[in-house]
Motif scaffolding. Sequence first.
Motif, short mmCIF file in Angstrom:
data_model
loop_
_atom_site.label_atom_id
_atom_site.label_comp_id
_atom_site.label_asym_id
_atom_site.label_seq_id
_atom_site.Cartn_x
_atom_site.Cartn_y
_atom_site.Cartn_z
N UNK A 66 53.37 39.87 35.85
CA UNK A 66 51.99 39.46 36.06
C UNK A 66 51.58 39.72 37.33
N UNK A 67 50.28 39.87 37.55
CA UNK A 67 49.64 40.08 38.95
C UNK A 67 48.41 39.27 39.31
N UNK A 68 48.51 38.61 40.50
CA UNK A 68 47.18 38.03 40.99
C UNK A 68 47.00 38.57 42.25
N UNK A 69 47.93 38.13 43.12
CA UNK A 69 47.81 38.84 44.54
C UNK A 69 49.04 40.04 44.52
N UNK A 70 49.82 39.88 43.63
CA UNK A 70 51.16 40.85 43.56
C UNK A 70 52.50 40.68 43.88
N UNK A 71 52.60 39.28 44.19
CA UNK A 71 54.08 39.14 44.88
C UNK A 71 55.06 39.23 43.98
N UNK A 97 46.10 29.75 34.89
CA UNK A 97 46.91 30.61 35.58
C UNK A 97 46.58 30.58 37.06
N UNK A 98 46.18 29.49 37.82
CA UNK A 98 45.53 29.34 39.15
C UNK A 98 46.03 30.37 39.99
N UNK A 99 47.27 30.76 40.06
CA UNK A 99 47.88 31.46 40.76
C UNK A 99 47.65 32.98 40.75
N UNK A 100 46.87 33.25 39.68
CA UNK A 100 46.19 34.75 39.44
C UNK A 100 45.03 34.85 39.71
N UNK A 101 44.09 33.70 40.14
CA UNK A 101 42.72 33.56 40.43
C UNK A 101 42.34 34.14 41.81
N UNK A 102 42.70 35.46 41.95
CA UNK A 102 42.41 35.99 43.15
C UNK A 102 41.37 37.18 43.10
N UNK A 103 40.62 37.43 44.04
CA UNK A 103 39.48 38.45 43.88
C UNK A 103 39.95 39.92 44.17
N UNK A 104 41.07 40.19 44.74
CA UNK A 104 41.51 41.42 45.14
C UNK A 104 43.18 41.60 45.02
N UNK A 105 43.66 42.77 45.03
CA UNK A 105 45.11 42.77 44.71
C UNK A 105 45.84 43.28 45.91
N UNK A 106 46.90 42.95 46.28
CA UNK A 106 47.89 43.50 47.04
C UNK A 106 47.66 44.99 47.45
N UNK A 107 47.42 45.48 49.04
CA UNK A 107 46.89 46.95 49.38
C UNK A 107 48.24 47.71 48.41
#
Length: 441
Positions: A265-270, A340-350
């Motif tokens: 899964x991806x939110x911020x990407x970690x 899935x609050x950990x995936x609620x981010x507007x962007x993705x890891x560079x």
Amino acid sequence: MTIPFDARINLTPEDIPKRWYNLAADLPGLKPPLNPGTGEVAKPEDFEPIFCKEIIRQEGSTERYIDIPEEVRDNLIYLNRPAPLQRAYRLEKYLKTPAKIYFKREDMSPLGSHKGNTAIAQAYYNAEAGIHTLTTETGAGQWGTALAMVSNLYDIKTTVFMVKGSYLAKPLRKTIINTYGATIYASPSEHTEFGKKILKEHPETTGSLGIAISEACEMAANDKNICYSLGSVLNHVMLHQTVIGIETMQQMEIGEIEPDYVVACTGGGSNFAGLTFPMLGEKIRGKGFKDTQFVAVEPRAAPSLTKGEFKYDYGDTAGFTPLLMMYTLGSEFIPSSIHAGGLRYHGMSPLVSAAYDTGLITARSYDQTQTFEAGITMARTEGIIPAPESCHALKGAIDLALECKEKNEEKTIVFCLSGHGLLDLYGYEQYLDGTLPSSEI
């Protein structure tokens, strides 16, 4: 019943990686962060108001491998590292698929998720720098939980800004974080100037990770004795999480497993980065995984990869961070409140964004009703209740397995079970009683 050899592939504590892998060494054409005031490439001092020096050094590093301090390795043992790689035999049988499905068990940490892998490293480096107070954001609460717990190992005080929608939906996260000794506020809050501004303009907002990051950064920037600690997105976080993928590669070698698909899964990407980056590095250098497809799965409520734009944007809502080249929905975007609050981010890891832009990885998105259905399926077959974030990876893996069934292809799928869902049962209850809302934008 005879337990099959590959039902669970374990490693020993001696197998915990001694080095992190840095994808920035092998991914060409990376665009550096920019100073928003000058528009020029950000310098280390641009990060100094919020990060300690070693974290800044790792953020800008292009070294392929960075040594893991022995104290960090020792503490990873207490997070149940190395984590098992397990085959989902009962799920395969239920799906009637010829595909083999394996999952990396990050849910077995006492913290319940993969987030401790970077929390330990960041707490260690801040303590070494003489910092004894950290601020951070958290979405679903897994990252805030991880940093709160490991802070005790290094005599660090921690303040957590938790996205308001998740704070209200998951009240026991507050209890856990307080039990570990940290302070937690619902974000936006009255404890920062930016939080007050947002509450005045949008009193009914459920918040966002971008807002929570802004509050944590503001508190750190206003006190030289406080540093900010981030749970995802930036390069140093991706780096620390690669213990997941390095372990998985060892386990696949033991089990003679050659994956056709690697899913997370991806939110911020970690956790996606943690599982896939060591393999992507091998693929780029022509050392393996030539035909493996890497699949990032995100929520339709915040589909930065599948619907975002690849451009420079702030990592937070207030504009405290340097500008990052990433897939983004816009730093002011506030997604609907999903479990899935950990995936609620507007962007993705560079780094994840660059890998997607170059075609190294693919992406798909799902509504939360689809992902909870997948979670129920895993609970009733494997006996594991996945976190809502992990349900996205699970859904992606199930769909790939069903595609194999339609084509009668015996392919191998490996996905990351990034955390358990035992504090997310309200979401499961909503799904079971038919009141779970759609999350599509």
